[in-house]
Design a protein around this motif. Structure first.
Motif, short mmCIF file in Angstrom:
data_model
loop_
_atom_site.label_atom_id
_atom_site.label_comp_id
_atom_site.label_asym_id
_atom_site.label_seq_id
_atom_site.Cartn_x
_atom_site.Cartn_y
_atom_site.Cartn_z
N SER A 70 0.81 -1.09 -0.10
CA SER A 70 0.09 0.03 0.01
C SER A 70 0.65 1.13 0.18
O SER A 70 2.06 1.23 0.18
N PRO A 71 0.25 2.47 -0.24
CA PRO A 71 1.03 3.62 -0.32
C PRO A 71 1.45 4.05 1.21
O PRO A 71 2.35 4.92 1.54
N TYR A 72 0.96 3.47 2.32
CA TYR A 72 1.15 3.66 3.51
C TYR A 72 2.16 2.78 4.33
O TYR A 72 2.14 3.06 5.57
N LEU A 73 2.52 1.96 3.69
CA LEU A 73 3.53 1.02 4.22
C LEU A 73 4.86 1.64 4.12
O LEU A 73 5.27 2.50 2.90
N PRO A 74 6.08 1.38 4.78
CA PRO A 74 7.37 1.90 4.38
C PRO A 74 8.01 1.63 3.08
O PRO A 74 7.65 0.69 2.42
N LYS A 75 8.77 2.48 2.44
CA LYS A 75 9.44 2.25 1.14
C LYS A 75 10.26 1.24 1.38
O LYS A 75 10.96 1.04 2.30
N SER A 76 10.23 0.38 0.38
CA SER A 76 11.13 -0.97 0.26
C SER A 76 11.60 -1.20 -1.00
O SER A 76 11.30 -0.38 -1.95
N LEU A 134 0.30 -8.89 10.40
CA LEU A 134 0.78 -8.24 11.78
C LEU A 134 2.13 -7.22 11.29
O LEU A 134 2.23 -6.23 11.93
N LYS A 135 2.99 -7.87 10.51
CA LYS A 135 4.04 -6.90 9.89
C LYS A 135 3.47 -5.51 9.31
O LYS A 135 4.08 -4.48 9.53
N ALA A 136 2.51 -5.59 8.34
CA ALA A 136 1.72 -4.41 7.75
C ALA A 136 1.24 -3.52 8.69
O ALA A 136 1.43 -2.22 8.73
N TYR A 137 0.56 -4.28 9.93
CA TYR A 137 -0.16 -3.34 10.57
C TYR A 137 0.88 -2.72 11.55
O TYR A 137 0.66 -1.23 11.91
N ASN A 138 1.73 -3.40 12.13
CA ASN A 138 2.83 -2.77 13.04
C ASN A 138 3.65 -1.71 12.24
O ASN A 138 4.33 -0.85 12.81
N SER A 139 3.78 -1.67 10.82
CA SER A 139 4.62 -0.60 10.24
C SER A 139 3.86 0.37 9.41
O SER A 139 4.54 1.29 8.76
N THR A 140 2.58 0.24 9.37
CA THR A 140 1.56 1.33 8.67
C THR A 140 1.83 2.66 9.31
O THR A 140 2.11 2.74 10.55
N ALA A 141 1.70 3.69 8.49
CA ALA A 141 1.72 5.08 8.85
C ALA A 141 0.77 5.45 9.96
O ALA A 141 1.03 6.39 10.84
N ASP A 142 -0.56 5.03 9.78
CA ASP A 142 -1.62 5.35 10.65
C ASP A 142 -2.46 4.18 11.00
O ASP A 142 -3.17 3.90 10.21
N LYS A 143 -2.11 3.56 12.21
CA LYS A 143 -2.81 2.50 12.43
C LYS A 143 -4.31 2.57 12.64
O LYS A 143 -5.15 1.56 12.33
N SER A 144 -4.75 3.74 13.10
CA SER A 144 -6.44 4.04 13.21
C SER A 144 -6.96 3.67 11.90
O SER A 144 -8.31 3.64 11.89
N LYS A 145 -6.29 3.75 10.70
CA LYS A 145 -6.94 3.87 9.40
C LYS A 145 -6.60 2.41 8.86
O LYS A 145 -7.11 2.04 7.65
#
Length: 410
Positions: free
Chosen positions: A302-308, A350-361
Motif C-alpha cells: 500500500s502507499p502507507y507502508l514503508p518504502k522498500s 501483523l508486519k503490515a499493521y505494525n509498520s503502517t503510517a496510521d494504525k487507526s486507518k
C-alpha cells in the motif's frame, strides 16, 4: 492435416468415463494412480440422469480438465492438447435434458470481478438460460426451479470459509430441500485440503462470506462440506437436502493438487490459491493484495507502508476493473517464490499493521466479516503476538476437527 474437434472431445469424454468405473469409494490401490474427479465418473452418474430434467450449478471449473491427444484422421501424428470440456456441453452431448444453468459469483464463464453484479442471460453456445446466483438472487426461487427433477453441483472450491462457492452451495441445498429436488454433487479435491486453521466464525458475524461456524480454513472437499451442512442441520429450519455425492477416486487430502483452471479471475495459479486465505484478510484493511497486477494474492502492499525494494502500481485489468490504489505506487512484499504455506499465516498482516503510517486507518468494517469475529482485530490492535493469537484458536479448532470426522470421505 485436419482436426475434428468435436469427435476428439467426445472420444476424450468416453475415455474418461471408461477409466472411472466403480462405486463411489476410495480406491488407493496405487499412490501413482491419477486423481479422478466426480465429474469424470460419468459411467456412475449418467444412468441416474436418464429421463430426468436437469439443472446445473457450474462455471469454468466444472467438467473435464486434462492433458489429452488430438485425433488426426489422415494418419498423421497426434498432437498433445489441453482438454477443457464444460460439464454442460458434456451432458448435452450425452442427451441429458439440461434445462438451466445456475452461475455463482464471477459468472458461468468465470470472468466477472469479485463482488461484481452478474445478470441473468443465455448461454450463446447451448441457448440455455443462465440464472445468476450472486447479488440479489443468491438462492434460486421456486419458479426458477420449476420442471427440474435433479440439480447437479460442479464447482471447484479452494478450502477457505470466505470463498463464496460454499455459500452458494448452502443456498442451493436449501432450495433443493424446500422444493423436493435431489442434489447431485460432483466432488473435487481441495487444493488446501490438509489445512484446518484460523479463527472460528461467530454466529453474529454470519454473512455471505461466512455462513457457518467453521474455521477460516476447513480442510474438506466441497462434497464433504455438503455432508456437514446436511448433518449439522445448518439449512433453514433444520431441513435436510436429498444429497448424492459422486466421490473422487485415488485422492487423499494430503496430496498436492494444482488446479487445472483458474477458480476465479484473481486466483491465477497454485501459489495464489495457497496464499489466498492468508492474504485475503488484507481486503479488510487498507492494503492491496495485488488486484490490478499479474500477481494477485501473491503480493501485498500500500502507499502507507514503508518504502522498500519491492513496489507495484495497480492498473485496471482482467478481473479488476477498479483495483484498490489504482495508478498509485504501493510498497510491500513479493511472496511469489516462497514455499507453500501449511497454515493460516498472520505474519504479513501483523508486519503490515505494525509498520503502517496510521494504525487507526488500517482496518475497515469488512475485516470482521472476513475474520468471522471481532477478536482478531482486537488482538492485533492490543499487540498480541502470533503465538498468543494462534493459542486462542486451539479449542475451537479441536472441537471442529472432532465434529467434522463423521463427514469425511477421504
Amino acid at each position: 492435416m485436419k482436426y475434428f474437434i468435436n469427435s476428439f472431445l467426445l472420444l476424450v469424454c468416453y475415455l474418461f468415463a471408461s477409466a472411472s468405473c466403480g462405486t463411489p469409494k476410495n480406491n488407493f490401490s496405487n499412490s501413482n494412480d491419477p486423481i479422478i474427479t466426480g465429474a469424470e465418473r460419468s459411467d456412475f452418474y449418467l444412468p441416474l440422469l436418464k429421463d430426468k430434467k436437469v439443472g446445473i450449478v457450474t462455471n469454468q471449473t466444472g467438467g473435464f480438465h486434462k492433458k489429452g491427444k488430438m485425433i488426426v484422421l489422415d494418419g498423421g501424428e497426434a498432437d498433445e492438447a489441453d482438454v477443457n470440456i464444460s460439464i454442460v456441453d458434456y451432458l448435452i452431448s450425452n442427451k441429458i435434458a439440461v434445462q438451466k444453468i445456475f452461475a455463482p459469483e464471477h459468472g458461468f464463464r468465470g470472468t466477472a470481478d469479485a463482488g461484481e453484479h452478474v445478470v441473468d442471460g443465455k448461454d450463446t453456445k447451448t441457448g440455455l438460460p443462465i440464472i445468476s446466483l450472486y447479488g440479489n438472487n443468491k438462492k434460486p426461487k421456486p419458479e426458477q426451479l420449476e420442471g427440474i427433477d435433479i440439480m447437479i453441483f460442479d464447482l471447484q472450491d479452494v478450502g477457505a470459509r470466505f470463498y463464496t462457492y460454499i455459500s452458494t452451495l448452502h443456498y442451493i441445498m436449501e432450495a433443493c430441500a424446500e422444493n423436493n429436488i435431489t442434489l447431485m454433487l460432483l466432488d473435487r479435491p481441495n487444493p488446501n485440503g490438509a489445512i484446518v486453521d484460523g479463527p472460528m466464525l461467530e454466529k453474529e458475524y454470519t454473512s455471505f462470506v461466512g455462513m457457518h461456524p467453521i474455521p477460516l480454513l476447513h480442510g474438506m472437499t466441497i462434497g464433504e462440506y455438503a455432508r456437514m451442512i446436511n448433518g449439522e442441520k445448518w439449512l433453514k429450519g433444520g431441513i435436510q437436502c436429498d444429497l448424492k455425492v459422486i466421490h473422487c477416486l485415488n485422492y487423499k487430502r494430503e496430496m498436492v493438487y494444482d488446479l487445472p483452471v483458474k477458480p476465479s479471475p484473481n486466483l491465477p495459479n497454485s501459489q495464489a490459491v495457497n496464499l489466498y486465505a492468508s492474504l485475503c484478510l488484507f481486503e479488510g484493511a487498507n492494503v492491496s493484495v495485488g488486484r490490478g497486477t499479474e500477481k494477485q494474492f501473491q503480493i501485498y502492499g500500500s502507499p502507507y507502508l514503508p518504502k522498500s525494494d519491492f513496489s507495484f502500481t495497480p492498473i485496471p485489468n482482467f478481473g479488476a476493473k477498479e483495483p484498490v490504489y489504482k495508478d498509485q505506487l504501493c510498497y510491500g512484499e513479493d511472496l511469489t517464490q516462497i514455499e507453500k504455506v501449511k497454515q493460516l499465516e498472520l505474519k504479513w498482516l501483523l508486519k503490515a499493521y505494525n509498520s503502517t503510517a496510521d494504525k487507526s486507518k488500517f482496518f475497515n468494517e469488512f475485516f470482521t466479516k472476513l475474520a468471522g469475529t471481532k477478536k482478531l482485530q482486537q488482538q492485533i490492535e492490543s499487540g498480541l503476538s502470533e503465538t498468543e493469537i494462534r493459542k486462542s484458536w486451539e479449542k475451537g479448532l479441536n472441537d471442529f476437527k472432532e465434529m467434522r470426522k463423521k463427514y469425511l470421505i477421504y
